[in-house]
Motif scaffolding. Structure first.
Motif, PDB file in Angstrom:
ATOM      1  N   VAL A  51      -1.289  26.040   1.116  1.00  0.00           N
ATOM      2  CA  VAL A  51       0.055  25.903   0.565  1.00  0.00           C
ATOM      3  C   VAL A  51       0.609  24.522   0.904  1.00  0.00           C
ATOM      4  N   LEU A  52       0.374  24.076   2.135  1.00  0.00           N
ATOM      5  CA  LEU A  52       0.795  22.728   2.537  1.00  0.00           C
ATOM      6  C   LEU A  52       0.142  21.678   1.652  1.00  0.00           C
ATOM      7  N   GLY A  53      -1.156  21.835   1.389  1.00  0.00           N
ATOM      8  CA  GLY A  53      -1.870  20.895   0.530  1.00  0.00           C
ATOM      9  C   GLY A  53      -1.299  20.862  -0.871  1.00  0.00           C
ATOM     10  N   LEU A  54      -0.956  22.016  -1.412  1.00  0.00           N
ATOM     11  CA  LEU A  54      -0.401  22.103  -2.758  1.00  0.00           C
ATOM     12  C   LEU A  54       0.956  21.398  -2.837  1.00  0.00           C
ATOM     13  N   VAL A  55       1.832  21.679  -1.885  1.00  0.00           N
ATOM     14  CA  VAL A  55       3.163  21.073  -1.882  1.00  0.00           C
ATOM     15  C   VAL A  55       3.071  19.562  -1.700  1.00  0.00           C
ATOM     16  N   THR A  56       2.209  19.122  -0.788  1.00  0.00           N
ATOM     17  CA  THR A  56       2.033  17.688  -0.543  1.00  0.00           C
ATOM     18  C   THR A  56       1.560  16.967  -1.797  1.00  0.00           C
ATOM     19  N   THR A  57       0.598  17.554  -2.495  1.00  0.00           N
ATOM     20  CA  THR A  57       0.059  16.954  -3.716  1.00  0.00           C
ATOM     21  C   THR A  57       1.140  16.755  -4.772  1.00  0.00           C
ATOM     22  N   VAL A  58       1.927  17.776  -5.015  1.00  0.00           N
ATOM     23  CA  VAL A  58       2.938  17.725  -6.071  1.00  0.00           C
ATOM     24  C   VAL A  58       4.064  16.748  -5.722  1.00  0.00           C
ATOM     25  N   VAL A  59       4.572  16.838  -4.493  1.00  0.00           N
ATOM     26  CA  VAL A  59       5.725  16.029  -4.102  1.00  0.00           C
ATOM     27  C   VAL A  59       5.381  14.541  -4.061  1.00  0.00           C
ATOM     28  N   LEU A  60       4.229  14.201  -3.490  1.00  0.00           N
ATOM     29  CA  LEU A  60       3.890  12.788  -3.304  1.00  0.00           C
ATOM     30  C   LEU A  60       3.417  12.106  -4.591  1.00  0.00           C
ATOM     31  N   SER A  61       3.179  12.875  -5.640  1.00  0.00           N
ATOM     32  CA  SER A  61       2.728  12.278  -6.903  1.00  0.00           C
ATOM     33  C   SER A  61       3.885  11.766  -7.752  1.00  0.00           C
ATOM     34  N   VAL A  62       5.097  12.216  -7.487  1.00  0.00           N
ATOM     35  CA  VAL A  62       6.240  11.898  -8.347  1.00  0.00           C
ATOM     36  C   VAL A  62       6.528  10.395  -8.459  1.00  0.00           C
ATOM     37  N   PRO A  63       6.576   9.618  -7.355  1.00  0.00           N
ATOM     38  CA  PRO A  63       6.949   8.195  -7.470  1.00  0.00           C
ATOM     39  C   PRO A  63       6.037   7.373  -8.374  1.00  0.00           C
ATOM     40  N   LEU A  64       4.774   7.777  -8.493  1.00  0.00           N
ATOM     41  CA  LEU A  64       3.823   6.983  -9.261  1.00  0.00           C
ATOM     42  C   LEU A  64       4.231   6.847 -10.725  1.00  0.00           C
ATOM     43  N   TYR A  65       4.901   7.838 -11.281  1.00  0.00           N
ATOM     44  CA  TYR A  65       5.299   7.806 -12.686  1.00  0.00           C
ATOM     45  C   TYR A  65       6.229   6.635 -12.998  1.00  0.00           C
ATOM     46  N   PHE A  66       6.959   6.156 -12.007  1.00  0.00           N
ATOM     47  CA  PHE A  66       7.997   5.156 -12.237  1.00  0.00           C
ATOM     48  C   PHE A  66       7.537   3.727 -11.936  1.00  0.00           C
ATOM     49  N   LEU A  67       6.279   3.544 -11.563  1.00  0.00           N
ATOM     50  CA  LEU A  67       5.771   2.213 -11.220  1.00  0.00           C
ATOM     51  C   LEU A  67       5.218   1.497 -12.447  1.00  0.00           C
ATOM     52  N   PRO A  68       5.255   0.149 -12.471  1.00  0.00           N
ATOM     53  CA  PRO A  68       4.639  -0.614 -13.572  1.00  0.00           C
ATOM     54  C   PRO A  68       3.125  -0.434 -13.571  1.00  0.00           C
ATOM     55  N   ASP A  69       2.518  -0.546 -14.727  1.00  0.00           N
ATOM     56  CA  ASP A  69       1.063  -0.499 -14.796  1.00  0.00           C
ATOM     57  C   ASP A  69       0.496  -1.878 -14.457  1.00  0.00           C
ATOM     58  N   SER A  70      -0.806  -1.954 -14.318  1.00  0.00           N
ATOM     59  CA  SER A  70      -1.475  -3.213 -13.991  1.00  0.00           C
ATOM     60  C   SER A  70      -1.245  -4.245 -15.096  1.00  0.00           C
ATOM     61  N   PRO A  71      -0.756  -5.442 -14.769  1.00  0.00           N
ATOM     62  CA  PRO A  71      -0.544  -6.474 -15.794  1.00  0.00           C
ATOM     63  C   PRO A  71      -1.829  -6.847 -16.521  1.00  0.00           C
ATOM     64  N   ILE A  72      -2.934  -6.893 -15.797  1.00  0.00           N
ATOM     65  CA  ILE A  72      -4.210  -7.244 -16.424  1.00  0.00           C
ATOM     66  C   ILE A  72      -4.587  -6.202 -17.473  1.00  0.00           C
ATOM     67  N   PHE A  73      -4.420  -4.933 -17.133  1.00  0.00           N
ATOM     68  CA  PHE A  73      -4.735  -3.872 -18.089  1.00  0.00           C
ATOM     69  C   PHE A  73      -3.850  -3.983 -19.332  1.00  0.00           C
ATOM     70  N   LEU A  74      -2.551  -4.194 -19.119  1.00  0.00           N
ATOM     71  CA  LEU A  74      -1.618  -4.300 -20.242  1.00  0.00           C
ATOM     72  C   LEU A  74      -1.997  -5.456 -21.167  1.00  0.00           C
ATOM     73  N   TYR A  75      -2.393  -6.584 -20.565  1.00  0.00           N
ATOM     74  CA  TYR A  75      -2.786  -7.739 -21.373  1.00  0.00           C
ATOM     75  C   TYR A  75      -4.049  -7.427 -22.181  1.00  0.00           C
ATOM     76  N   LYS A  76      -5.020  -6.788 -21.540  1.00  0.00           N
ATOM     77  CA  LYS A  76      -6.269  -6.460 -22.222  1.00  0.00           C
ATOM     78  C   LYS A  76      -6.048  -5.498 -23.388  1.00  0.00           C
ATOM     79  N   LYS A  77      -4.999  -4.683 -23.315  1.00  0.00           N
ATOM     80  CA  LYS A  77      -4.690  -3.744 -24.396  1.00  0.00           C
ATOM     81  C   LYS A  77      -3.854  -4.388 -25.489  1.00  0.00           C
ATOM     82  N   GLY A  78      -3.584  -5.698 -25.367  1.00  0.00           N
ATOM     83  CA  GLY A  78      -2.809  -6.396 -26.383  1.00  0.00           C
ATOM     84  C   GLY A  78      -1.311  -6.262 -26.210  1.00  0.00           C
ATOM     85  N   ARG A  79      -0.875  -5.697 -25.090  1.00  0.00           N
ATOM     86  CA  ARG A  79       0.560  -5.503 -24.832  1.00  0.00           C
ATOM     87  C   ARG A  79       1.066  -6.672 -23.988  1.00  0.00           C
ATOM     88  N   LYS A  80       1.063  -7.844 -24.603  1.00  0.00           N
ATOM     89  CA  LYS A  80       1.357  -9.088 -23.884  1.00  0.00           C
ATOM     90  C   LYS A  80       2.772  -9.107 -23.317  1.00  0.00           C
TER      91      LYS A  80
END
Length: 466
Positions: free
Chosen positions: A175-204
């Motif tokens: 149960v601890l593992g489940l709660v930790t997984t869900v809670v700690l994953s939330v901040p990642l959604y709000f971070l910028p993606d890799s600039p190199i990846f974005l450039y390679k996809k044509g999103r200059k």
């Protein structure tokens, strides 16, 4: 004023690293989950299955998480280049969450093994994509210490599992593992993606926006973007084209040897079986307390490495810490040999097994464990990084799977002393290989690293589909 702005860029990079690598706490818990759980499943009073598990079942529970590495290897490269580093990490949250649900409600050995397979699938994408993301968002001056966030978070997860795992019930631990997984994953959604990846996809435009966020000034962001334009092919490079590139083949060869020697040091298998190994040493310190002590010291050693990696470089730290790992493994093998022969000198050597394990594990954590994944990510160029990291994960997964599956039987057949001495020999070979063959990447741009590996930007194909 310029210095202040420059340091604010560092602050933003460090902040993103902290938020992104919170997910690695879950990976650290996955990697060490079997250590306290095996003891519970082998005990008739605490097992959640119908009977205590056998040694063979324990081996499969330990090694099953490496099974996905065999087939996800083929999916990683196209996926991480299609949806990006950030969303590949986010995708890994799904199987990790499902794994803990299976553990909570499962009551059969095969269900426990299925949960471990799901954990392995999650860790494959997390451990493969996270180093790529961290190395691509960081300035070259602090890339080492920024990428160290990966190891610090992973070891924090290990500390959490070792600290609470032996003292919690099987159900509450998951149960601890489940709660930790869900809670700690939330901040990642709000971070910028890799600039190199974005450039390679044509999103200059998006790439420039991300660069302005991560860099010290708009001017530095434009300079970085111009570097992308200089070194990146105009069209997508096919995998078969990459495999014809002599520099990429050379790099793949280097990391293949490095990863193989890394597995043969036996560290991953030791960590999976840490608590059972501590029980076997028969020391005065309980295995539960000893595992906590070792994991906390692992975290401390990783923090030290984070503070000095951009000062001393990758290779010197690897060489010194691999020597420490070698001494620890030799000493541990010697103790088990004395234990096998019931040598009377053992009475005065109760300190030896825990000291040897601390030296071996903490040295590995400070060096290979902290540096290896993002160090290998640094060695590949932007086009070959996804292919390279999938190759790294495939080689590592196969090796760790085999070593985890056969460690317990080998220790029973050959004796623990022989196994640890063999691991120490491969550790010494690893040290020699790093000294003579691995390049230094400290304070070097990706372009500079590729030039040392033998490639120049102007050698990049302009249209790799031809």
């Amino acid at each position: 004023m310029e210095v202040k702005v420059f340091h604010s860029a560092y602050f933003r990079q460090y902040a993103c690293v902290i938020l992104a690598t919170l997910n690695m706490i879950g990976a650290g818990m996955d990697l060490t989950w079997s250590s306290p759980v095996l003891v519970k499943l082998q005990d008739a009073n605490s097992t959640v299955v119908s009977r205590p598990i056998t040694e063979e079942e324990g081996s499969w529970i330990v090694s099953a998480m490496l099974v996905p590495y065999f087939f996800l290897y083929f999916l990683f490269t196209p996926m991480v280049d299609r949806i990006g580093r950030k969303y590949s990490i986010i995708l890994s949250i799904i199987p990790r969450t499902l794994a803990y649900v299976v553990f909570i409600f499962g009551s059969k050995v095969w269900m426990v093994i299925m949960g471990r397979i799901l954990q392995g699938g999650a860790d494959f994408f997390t451990l493969g994509a996270m180093p790529m993301y961290l190395t691509e968002i960081a300035s070259k001056e602090i890339r080492g210490s920024v990428a160290m966030g990966l190891q610090l978070a992973t070891v924090s997860g290990m500390v959490l599992m070792y600290s609470v795992g032996p003292f919690m019930s099987y159900e509450h631990l998951n149960v601890l593992g489940l709660v930790t997984t869900v809670v700690l994953s939330v901040p990642l959604y709000f971070l910028p993606d890799s600039p190199i990846f974005l450039y390679k996809k044509g999103r200059k435009d998006e790439a420039l926006k991300a660069l302005k966020f991560f860099q010290a000034s708009d001017q530095k962001a434009m300079e970085e973007l111009n570097q992308y334009e200089k070194c990146t092919p105009k069209r997508k490079t096919k995998i078969k084209t990459l495999l014809k590139n002599k520099v990429i083949l050379k790099t793949l060869g280097l990391v293949a040897v490095y990863c193989t020697l890394l597995v043969l040091t036996g560290h991953s298998a030791v960590m999976y079986y840490l608590q059972p190994i501590l029980v076997a040493t028969n020391t005065n310190i309980s295995s539960e307390i000893a595992s906590v002590i070792i994991s906390v010291m692992q975290l401390a050693s990783s923090i030290v490495t984070a503070l000095v990696v951009d000062k001393f470089g990758r290779r010197p730290i690897l060489i010194v810490t691999v020597i420490g790992t070698f001494i620890g493994k030799i000493s541990l093998g010697t103790y088990f040999k004395l234990l096998e022969t019931e040598n009377p000198v053992l009475k005065s050597l109760n300190w030896m097994p825990i000291t040897s394990l601390v030296l071996a594990i903490c040295s590995y954590s400070a060096g290979c464990g902290s540096i290896s994944m993002w160090y290998m990510s640094e060695l590949f160029d932007d086009q070959g990084r996804a292919l390279g990291m999938s190759f790294v994960m495939g080689i590592s997964g196969l090796g760790v799977f085999l070593s985890s599956l056969f460690l317990a039987p080998l220790m029973r057949i050959l004796g623990a002393s022989t196994v640890f001495w063999a691991c120490s020999v491969f550790t010494l070979i690893l040290c020699i290989f790093v000294y003579f063959c691995m390049p230094e990447t400290k304070n070097r741009s990706f372009e500079d690293i590729q030039i040392e590996m033998g490639k120049k930007c102007e050698d990049m194909p302009k249209d790799s589909l031809k």
